[in-house]
Design an enzyme around this catalytic site. Sequence first.
Site, PDB file in Angstrom:
ATOM      1  N   LYS A  22       0.843  -1.209   0.000  1.00  0.00           N
ATOM      2  CA  LYS A  22       0.000   0.000   0.000  1.00  0.00           C
ATOM      3  C   LYS A  22       0.878   1.260   0.000  1.00  0.00           C
ATOM      4  O   LYS A  22       0.654   2.172  -0.803  1.00  0.00           O
ATOM      5  CB  LYS A  22      -0.901   0.004   1.250  1.00  0.00           C
ATOM      6  CG  LYS A  22      -1.622   1.317   1.468  1.00  0.00           C
ATOM      7  CD  LYS A  22      -2.516   1.277   2.688  1.00  0.00           C
ATOM      8  CE  LYS A  22      -1.839   1.651   3.983  1.00  0.00           C
ATOM      9  NZ  LYS A  22      -1.531   3.069   4.139  1.00  0.00           N
ATOM     10  N   ASN A  23       1.863   1.299   0.892  1.00  0.00           N
ATOM     11  CA  ASN A  23       2.633   2.527   1.053  1.00  0.00           C
ATOM     12  C   ASN A  23       3.617   2.789  -0.083  1.00  0.00           C
ATOM     13  O   ASN A  23       4.224   3.856  -0.140  1.00  0.00           O
ATOM     14  CB  ASN A  23       3.371   2.521   2.399  1.00  0.00           C
ATOM     15  CG  ASN A  23       2.417   2.774   3.559  1.00  0.00           C
ATOM     16  OD1 ASN A  23       1.232   3.048   3.353  1.00  0.00           O
ATOM     17  ND2 ASN A  23       2.926   2.681   4.781  1.00  0.00           N
ATOM     18  N   CYS A 116      -4.933  12.972  13.140  1.00  0.00           N
ATOM     19  CA  CYS A 116      -5.564  11.674  12.903  1.00  0.00           C
ATOM     20  C   CYS A 116      -5.452  10.855  14.170  1.00  0.00           C
ATOM     21  O   CYS A 116      -4.871  11.314  15.156  1.00  0.00           O
ATOM     22  CB  CYS A 116      -4.946  10.962  11.710  1.00  0.00           C
ATOM     23  SG  CYS A 116      -3.369  10.210  12.076  1.00  0.00           S
ATOM     24  N   ARG A 121       0.537  14.711  13.226  1.00  0.00           N
ATOM     25  CA  ARG A 121       1.010  14.474  11.851  1.00  0.00           C
ATOM     26  C   ARG A 121       0.963  15.718  10.946  1.00  0.00           C
ATOM     27  O   ARG A 121       0.242  15.747   9.940  1.00  0.00           O
ATOM     28  CB  ARG A 121       0.225  13.327  11.215  1.00  0.00           C
ATOM     29  CG  ARG A 121       0.410  12.041  11.965  1.00  0.00           C
ATOM     30  CD  ARG A 121      -0.320  10.895  11.336  1.00  0.00           C
ATOM     31  NE  ARG A 121       0.425  10.300  10.240  1.00  0.00           N
ATOM     32  CZ  ARG A 121       0.024   9.212   9.596  1.00  0.00           C
ATOM     33  NH1 ARG A 121      -1.107   8.639   9.921  1.00  0.00           N
ATOM     34  NH2 ARG A 121       0.746   8.701   8.629  1.00  0.00           N
ATOM     35  N   ASP A 304       4.647   0.729  12.067  1.00  0.00           N
ATOM     36  CA  ASP A 304       3.465   0.058  11.521  1.00  0.00           C
ATOM     37  C   ASP A 304       3.363  -1.410  11.955  1.00  0.00           C
ATOM     38  O   ASP A 304       2.389  -2.079  11.620  1.00  0.00           O
ATOM     39  CB  ASP A 304       3.458   0.152   9.985  1.00  0.00           C
ATOM     40  CG  ASP A 304       3.040   1.541   9.512  1.00  0.00           C
ATOM     41  OD1 ASP A 304       2.626   2.361  10.346  1.00  0.00           O
ATOM     42  OD2 ASP A 304       3.133   1.807   8.298  1.00  0.00           O
ATOM     43  N   ARG A 396      -8.943  -0.391   4.490  1.00  0.00           N
ATOM     44  CA  ARG A 396      -8.062   0.612   3.889  1.00  0.00           C
ATOM     45  C   ARG A 396      -6.731  -0.017   3.487  1.00  0.00           C
ATOM     46  O   ARG A 396      -6.092   0.458   2.550  1.00  0.00           O
ATOM     47  CB  ARG A 396      -7.756   1.729   4.899  1.00  0.00           C
ATOM     48  CG  ARG A 396      -8.895   2.692   5.132  1.00  0.00           C
ATOM     49  CD  ARG A 396      -8.409   3.854   5.971  1.00  0.00           C
ATOM     50  NE  ARG A 396      -7.084   4.258   5.509  1.00  0.00           N
ATOM     51  CZ  ARG A 396      -6.120   4.706   6.289  1.00  0.00           C
ATOM     52  NH1 ARG A 396      -6.312   4.838   7.574  1.00  0.00           N
ATOM     53  NH2 ARG A 396      -4.951   5.036   5.794  1.00  0.00           N
TER      54      ARG A 396
HETATM   55  C1  UD1 Z   1       4.311   7.000   6.486  1.00  0.00           C
HETATM   56  C2  UD1 Z   1       3.472   5.773   6.264  1.00  0.00           C
HETATM   57  C3  UD1 Z   1       2.886   5.284   7.582  1.00  0.00           C
HETATM   58  C4  UD1 Z   1       3.989   5.087   8.606  1.00  0.00           C
HETATM   59  C5  UD1 Z   1       4.874   6.324   8.720  1.00  0.00           C
HETATM   60  C6  UD1 Z   1       6.089   6.118   9.608  1.00  0.00           C
HETATM   61  C7  UD1 Z   1       2.659   6.101   4.005  1.00  0.00           C
HETATM   62  C8  UD1 Z   1       1.504   6.374   3.107  1.00  0.00           C
HETATM   63  N1  UD1 Z   1       2.418   6.120   5.322  1.00  0.00           N
HETATM   64  O1  UD1 Z   1       3.446   8.022   6.997  1.00  0.00           O
HETATM   65  O2  UD1 Z   1       2.210   4.048   7.345  1.00  0.00           O
HETATM   66  O3  UD1 Z   1       3.423   4.818   9.873  1.00  0.00           O
HETATM   67  O4  UD1 Z   1       5.345   6.717   7.420  1.00  0.00           O
HETATM   68  O5  UD1 Z   1       6.839   5.047   9.135  1.00  0.00           O
HETATM   69  O6  UD1 Z   1       3.747   5.836   3.548  1.00  0.00           O
HETATM   70  N2  UD1 Z   1       6.255  14.868  10.665  1.00  0.00           N
HETATM   71  C9  UD1 Z   1       6.256  16.226  10.924  1.00  0.00           C
HETATM   72  N3  UD1 Z   1       6.190  17.107   9.867  1.00  0.00           N
HETATM   73  C10 UD1 Z   1       6.115  16.670   8.577  1.00  0.00           C
HETATM   74  C11 UD1 Z   1       6.110  15.293   8.323  1.00  0.00           C
HETATM   75  C12 UD1 Z   1       6.187  14.407   9.381  1.00  0.00           C
HETATM   76  O7  UD1 Z   1       6.310  16.652  12.077  1.00  0.00           O
HETATM   77  O8  UD1 Z   1       6.034  17.518   7.671  1.00  0.00           O
HETATM   78  C13 UD1 Z   1       6.339  13.908  11.786  1.00  0.00           C
HETATM   79  C14 UD1 Z   1       5.081  13.056  11.954  1.00  0.00           C
HETATM   80  O9  UD1 Z   1       4.094  13.706  12.720  1.00  0.00           O
HETATM   81  C15 UD1 Z   1       5.638  11.816  12.627  1.00  0.00           C
HETATM   82  C16 UD1 Z   1       7.035  11.687  11.994  1.00  0.00           C
HETATM   83  O10 UD1 Z   1       7.355  12.957  11.474  1.00  0.00           O
HETATM   84  O11 UD1 Z   1       5.772  12.028  14.016  1.00  0.00           O
HETATM   85  C17 UD1 Z   1       7.139  10.668  10.889  1.00  0.00           C
HETATM   86  O12 UD1 Z   1       6.044  10.835  10.013  1.00  0.00           O
HETATM   87  P1  UD1 Z   1       6.115  10.463   8.464  1.00  0.00           P
HETATM   88  O13 UD1 Z   1       7.297   9.599   8.178  1.00  0.00           O
HETATM   89  O14 UD1 Z   1       5.984  11.717   7.676  1.00  0.00           O
HETATM   90  O15 UD1 Z   1       4.792   9.609   8.291  1.00  0.00           O
HETATM   91  P2  UD1 Z   1       3.925   9.541   6.987  1.00  0.00           P
HETATM   92  O16 UD1 Z   1       4.807   9.773   5.817  1.00  0.00           O
HETATM   93  O17 UD1 Z   1       2.703  10.377   7.146  1.00  0.00           O
END
Ligand code: UD1
Length: 416
Positions: A22-23, A116, A121, A304, A396
């Site tokens: 999925k990711n 969420c 996030r 995850d 999902r």
């Molecule tokens: C992706 C995965 C999700 C997984 C996560 C961490 C997808 C579609 N989803 O989510 O399944 O759990 O990686 O491995 O690939 N953060 C910020 N600012 C930003 C971006 C991130 O503060 O602009 C923080 C987030 O709140 C979190 C951390 O960084 O605490 C990591 O998040 P991130 O790696 O961005 O998660 P996703 O990409 O949303």
Amino acid sequence: MDKLLITGGARLNGETAISGAKNAALPILCAALLTREPVTITNVPSLNDTRTLLKLLEEMGVKTQREGDTVRLDAGEITNPMASYELVKTMRASVLVLGPLVARCGQAQVSLPGGCGIGARPVDQHIKGLQAMGAEIRVEHGYMHATARRLKGARIFTDMVTVTGTENLMMAACLADGETIIENAAREPEVVDLANCLISMGAQISGAGTDKIRIRGVEALHGATHAVMPDRIETGTYLCAAAATGGDIRLTNTSAAYLDAVVDKLMDAGCDITIERDAIRLKGPARLNAVSIRTAPYPAFPTDMQAQFMAINCVANGTAVIRETIFENRFMHAVELQRLGADIKIDGNTAVVTGVQRLLGATVMATDLRASASLVIAGLAAEGETLVDRIYHLDRGYEKLETKLAALGANVRRVS
Ligand code: UD1
């Protein structure tokens, strides 16, 4: 609303095939926005999240066609470079259209995803990176309004490791003028799969899979065909389900290559694991040993898989300490597992799980995708019936969950 009725106690036994990740599929489908030419993606899992993303792309004017696990996308004309709150709120990964839209169309209007179930996030790093490449981004009325002439290559250092942030910036940089360097980049295998797809579309990317990715921008990308990598989290989830029930299963169409941290912990827990080229076999012991974990960006233990490991620790021998370092609110499954009789104590981002001799079935509520998976695993290991409510979360991210579990001998039924 559908629920899952599980009668626990059956040892999982047999073979099932793992779906595409999925990711990886979500960013790769968004990559089609970067070219006028048709793109063909295979091994795309049939999930609510992939359906939502295709709907979002169609609203932008992308022509999509799905046949089995193959999706053909034609983004020849992008008529509406916008992602509405209605879709983004159901799937945060919709924010992955931002980078490609700004790079290709010079404008985008994408809803802020908001918080969420598992934490705040924010997407500040996505915004910061695009601004460094010359995009102007205003946040007004809950939307990011981005405009740019041609993006310019830049050196970007993200404040934390962000998976979709790295993917968004890497996609945008493909069409920028000059070289972009993303430092502190996510090293997740899904980032590498996306990079491989972009490279087959003509992008010039090196270093994907390390914390420094270099992208030399090109004028245009072209069409390509790409197969999505296997889902390592789905693989890990079935391995945990077999481990929790003392089962013996073989998972095909997958690879242990991206699962070192998970396989290692399952072996510590007493499982016997055999790795083949495109398959993994796991034999669970009569009773698992407790295993402590600490989540962190790849290649460390994935957040995850945290909930699924909490579930197996609930029935293990001993006490495990689980530290969640990625998301601030990712223990929602603990209170539901307690309803099945689990012994879990939470203190901030740490959970202490002491294994019990047996869990007893009960009605539980799924709160997010992986939390739902942990409840299914616990239900399979519990005595009696467990009814998992709100399984739209599972739909999902897990393709044909009941069918695959049934193929492994589980007693699972979807009820409306
Ligand atoms: C992706 C995965 C999700 C997984 C996560 C961490 C997808 C579609 N989803 O989510 O399944 O759990 O990686 O491995 O690939 N953060 C910020 N600012 C930003 C971006 C991130 O503060 O602009 C923080 C987030 O709140 C979190 C951390 O960084 O605490 C990591 O998040 P991130 O790696 O961005 O998660 P996703 O990409 O949303």
